[in-house]
Design a protein around this motif. Structure first.
Motif, PDB file in Angstrom:
ATOM      1  N   GLN A 295       2.787  -2.964   5.237  1.00 52.55           N
ATOM      2  CA  GLN A 295       2.113  -4.243   5.070  1.00 52.55           C
ATOM      3  C   GLN A 295       1.518  -4.239   3.668  1.00 52.55           C
ATOM      4  N   VAL A 296       1.967  -5.162   2.847  1.00 52.76           N
ATOM      5  CA  VAL A 296       1.571  -5.135   1.441  1.00 52.76           C
ATOM      6  C   VAL A 296       0.099  -5.509   1.297  1.00 52.76           C
ATOM      7  N   ASP A 297      -0.528  -4.917   0.297  1.00 53.83           N
ATOM      8  CA  ASP A 297      -1.914  -5.234  -0.044  1.00 53.83           C
ATOM      9  C   ASP A 297      -1.933  -6.629  -0.666  1.00 53.83           C
ATOM     10  N   PRO A 298      -2.634  -7.592  -0.059  1.00 48.75           N
ATOM     11  CA  PRO A 298      -2.642  -8.944  -0.642  1.00 48.75           C
ATOM     12  C   PRO A 298      -3.261  -8.989  -2.029  1.00 48.75           C
ATOM     13  N   ARG A 299      -3.998  -7.952  -2.396  1.00 45.29           N
ATOM     14  CA  ARG A 299      -4.574  -7.883  -3.732  1.00 45.29           C
ATOM     15  C   ARG A 299      -3.529  -7.465  -4.767  1.00 45.29           C
TER      16      ARG A 299
ATOM     17  N   ALA B 284      -3.108   2.318   5.398  1.00 46.17           N
ATOM     18  CA  ALA B 284      -3.642   0.968   5.564  1.00 46.17           C
ATOM     19  C   ALA B 284      -2.715   0.104   6.410  1.00 46.17           C
ATOM     20  N   SER B 285      -1.410   0.266   6.246  1.00 45.74           N
ATOM     21  CA  SER B 285      -0.465  -0.504   7.050  1.00 45.74           C
ATOM     22  C   SER B 285      -0.604  -0.153   8.521  1.00 45.74           C
ATOM     23  N   ALA B 286      -0.683   1.140   8.822  1.00 45.12           N
ATOM     24  CA  ALA B 286      -0.754   1.589  10.213  1.00 45.12           C
ATOM     25  C   ALA B 286      -2.059   1.208  10.885  1.00 45.12           C
ATOM     26  N   CYS B 287      -3.120   0.997  10.102  1.00 44.35           N
ATOM     27  CA  CYS B 287      -4.411   0.627  10.698  1.00 44.35           C
ATOM     28  C   CYS B 287      -4.351  -0.693  11.457  1.00 44.35           C
ATOM     29  N   ASP B 288      -3.363  -1.518  11.178  1.00 44.59           N
ATOM     30  CA  ASP B 288      -3.238  -2.794  11.893  1.00 44.59           C
ATOM     31  C   ASP B 288      -2.223  -2.720  13.027  1.00 44.59           C
ATOM     32  N   GLU B 289      -1.445  -1.673  13.075  1.00 45.70           N
ATOM     33  CA  GLU B 289      -0.238  -1.617  13.904  1.00 45.70           C
ATOM     34  C   GLU B 289      -0.467  -1.642  15.415  1.00 45.70           C
TER      35      GLU B 289
ATOM     36  N   PHE C  74       0.195   8.158  11.861  1.00 44.50           N
ATOM     37  CA  PHE C  74      -0.541   8.337  13.116  1.00 44.50           C
ATOM     38  C   PHE C  74      -2.052   8.272  12.883  1.00 44.50           C
ATOM     39  N   ALA C  75      -2.514   8.731  11.740  1.00 40.30           N
ATOM     40  CA  ALA C  75      -3.949   8.624  11.446  1.00 40.30           C
ATOM     41  C   ALA C  75      -4.383   7.168  11.428  1.00 40.30           C
ATOM     42  N   GLY C  76      -3.594   6.306  10.794  1.00 43.97           N
ATOM     43  CA  GLY C  76      -3.921   4.885  10.777  1.00 43.97           C
ATOM     44  C   GLY C  76      -3.938   4.282  12.169  1.00 43.97           C
TER      45      GLY C  76
END
Length: 444
Positions: A116-120, A163-168, A256-258
């Protein structure tokens, strides 16, 4: 029983705490040396990790289940038929299915190679990836997730993977897993303890919400609310992260951490750690009694208002974070997410951290957060029990964003406070997992 039914109705139909976690995780971790200075990792398909470490994964999952049975209150034991057993002769597809069953994740879980790309920092060099390749949940109107594909062996920054996995986990991992959900797998979780079992997205609530601190009277009146599986998911994903790092599969260590941290982050949101942050149990019992005597208006009003305030808080936070990211602008929320000073004020990461630190803090913050939403948002959205914001969010979200500008200071301060907790607990959780990965693997 009647009070239990009322309490079930207090829960919002969508069990999401912070909208899109990934933009916040980019900010929370981008200046953390353990992440920013970590070497790039090679993207690896899940089946490659499973095939290479099949025996170790089997031992890890068995150890996790034994630990959960001994330590997690209200744990639903995993049926023995779902054990992940090493079998070098089976196909990759069968191995992947067995892994999902052993974790008791939805069979529809994608676990694809993606970012998931960083919108910034939007990456225009990669073609977009259809969300259906990443998530089993169709995008809602106004969804902010933007995906790109990763190729096997491609070098990628750990920050982007994490950061991508944190939303998954919101992409369908925990949908329809209970015995009273439609087309459920036989996972042994029993009946859905709270939320509406007929609504698919609501079925993930017991994996993303936890009411650990409601008190003895509440737990006596509504004992099923104590059955949540957030701690289980943190332990499962966290243990797999440690194993992946220790065995040379760094991509899946960060991934897996995310996944584990998502469930920690959900409980920093007071509406996920308290059944009704804006009401005392005495008041809930009073309006329920009035409803039983033929005057249900106050009870229904409380249900609507709690749901509206939850949605308004999430809408406000998401819009502000996304707008600042697209403008590459820092504000109080970004500063709060990056605030490393708070990290050391909490106890060291441990198995009890989610319950005793994260959820306890969010529960305590509940009344203050609810009051800030009431003060900071237009009255129509948070004090009118006849107005259902969730049913009109797509149409009225822009109106809320416009009207809230002139009176948002109190709400902004409270959201910044909550996001400072989001960042600190995320970093403490990650550091705890990294420390575990540095320990020598146990001799088996």
């Amino acid at each position: 029983m009647r009070l239990l039914i009322f309490l079930l109705a207090l829960l919002p139909p969508v069990a999401q705490a912070w909208g899109n976690h990934s933009p916040m995780c980019y900010r929370a971790f981008e200046r953390v040396p353990e992440v920013a200075n970590a070497a790039a990792v090679k993207a690896e398909p899940l089946v490659d990790f499973l095939r290479a470490q099949e025996a170790e994964i089997a031992r890890t999952l068995d150890a996790q289940e034994a630990w959960a049975r001994e330590h997690l209150r209200g744990h639903a034991p995993r049926p023995d038929a779902l054990r992940f057993v090493a079998d070098a002769d089976r196909s990759d597809a069968d191995r992947r299915t067995a892994f999902l069953h052993a974790l008791r994740l939805s069979p529809q879980s994608r676990l694809a190679l993606y970012l998931q790309v960083d919108p910034r920092e939007p990456d225009t060099s990669r073609p977009p990836l259809d969300g259906a390749q990443v998530s089993a949940v169709p995008n809602s109107k106004g969804a902010t997730q933007r995906f790109v594909a990763l190729q096997p062996g491609e070098a990628v920054a750990p920050l982007a993977v994490l950061a991508s996995a944190c939303d998954e986990p919101d992409y369908g991992h925990d949908l329809n897993l209970f015995d009273d959900n439609p087309a459920h797998p036989d996972y042994g979780f029993g009946k859905q303890p709270f939320g509406n079992p007929a609504v698919a997205i609501s079925s993930q609530a017991p994996f993303h919400m936890a009411f650990f601190h409601q008190g003895r009277v509440f737990n006596t009146l509504a004992p099923s609310f104590a059955r949540t599986f957030t701690e289980l998911r943190v332990q499962q994903y966290g243990g797999l992260a440690v194993l992946a790092w220790q065995t040379g599969h760094a991509y899946w260590g960060w991934r897996f951490a995310g996944l584990a941290l998502h469930h920690v982050q959900d409980l920093t949101q007071p509406y996920h750690a308290s059944a009704a942050p804006g009401a005392t149990l005495r008041y809930m019992m009073w309006v329920n009694l009035k409803a039983q005597l033929g005057a249900p208006a106050d009870r229904q009003g409380l249900v609507v208002l709690q749901s509206n305030r939850h949605f308004v808080l999430e809408n406000f936070q998401t819009r502000w974070i996304m707008d600042n990211a697209r403008r590459r602008r820092d504000g109080p929320l970004e500063q709060a997410l990056r605030d490393l000073a708070l990290d050391g004020r909490y106890p060291a990461w441990s198995a009890g951290y989610v319950r005793d630190v994260v959820a306890a803090e969010a529960f305590t913050a509940g009344p203050r957060t609810d009051a800030a939403v009431v003060v900071g948002a237009p009255a129509q959205f948070v004090t009118d029990p006849n107005f259902d914001f969730a049913a009109n969010e797509a149409a009225l979200g822009p109106e809320l964003a416009r009207d809230i500008q002139g009176q948002r200071d109190a709400l902004a301060r409270e959201v910044a406070r909550l996001l400072s907790h989001f960042g600190a607990h995320s970093r403490n959780g990650l550091r705890g997992l990294l420390r575990q990965a540095e320990e020598p693997p146990r001799i088996r």
